[in-house]
Scaffold this motif. Sequence first.
Motif, short mmCIF file in Angstrom:
data_model
loop_
_atom_site.label_atom_id
_atom_site.label_comp_id
_atom_site.label_asym_id
_atom_site.label_seq_id
_atom_site.Cartn_x
_atom_site.Cartn_y
_atom_site.Cartn_z
N ILE A 142 6.84 -47.59 34.49
CA ILE A 142 7.42 -46.85 33.37
C ILE A 142 7.82 -45.46 33.86
CG2 ILE A 142 7.00 -45.90 31.06
CD1 ILE A 142 6.90 -48.91 31.01
N CYS A 148 10.31 -42.32 27.14
CA CYS A 148 9.31 -43.39 27.32
C CYS A 148 7.88 -42.93 27.04
CB CYS A 148 9.39 -43.94 28.74
SG CYS A 148 10.91 -44.83 29.08
N LEU A 163 8.56 -48.62 24.96
CA LEU A 163 9.11 -49.56 25.94
C LEU A 163 10.62 -49.71 25.74
CD1 LEU A 163 6.30 -52.24 25.92
CD2 LEU A 163 6.88 -50.67 27.78
N LEU A 167 12.68 -52.62 30.57
CA LEU A 167 11.51 -52.21 31.35
C LEU A 167 10.54 -53.36 31.61
CD1 LEU A 167 10.66 -48.65 29.96
CD2 LEU A 167 11.74 -49.25 32.14
#
Length: 168
Positions: A142, A148, A163, A167
């Motif tokens: 991430i 995010c 998310l 991803l």
Amino acid sequence: MEDMLQVGVITATHGVRGEVKVFPTTDDTARFKKSQILILDTGRERLTLKVRNVKFFKQFVILKFEGIDNINDIEKYKRCPLLVRREDAVPLEDDEYFIADMIGILVETEDGDTFGTLKDVIKTGANDVYVIASETHGEVLIPAIKECILEVDIEAGRMKIHLMEGLL
């Protein structure tokens, strides 16, 4: 929380007069000019070393410590980490955290569902990338960007993420 923070690792000796080449593990390499005291963790003991001289060479820092004047005195410490006390650490800006404090925190989605645990932080040129171990999705990377990472609460040991599409 850790009381000692790693700022570098001795990679090799430099010359024959006791200098060492250090790979910095801190974002602020200038801190070596400011830090007069470093703690060498040998694995068996922690030695307090006073920095006498600092030079910079490519991505490395060349350090000379007081009382260590020959290659034989320092060679045995290759691959040993250099630490500072938390109170001597570089002050953090808003939304900055020590990696040592982040490792192991619980990661939740914005809906409050448990997603996994933060296992590592990868330093890249643009932004850090968080490595999250998820039982459902395996290892997930991430990006550490505001889109995010919605919230980090070190005291509670939690991070809330969004998310983004693509991803997973």
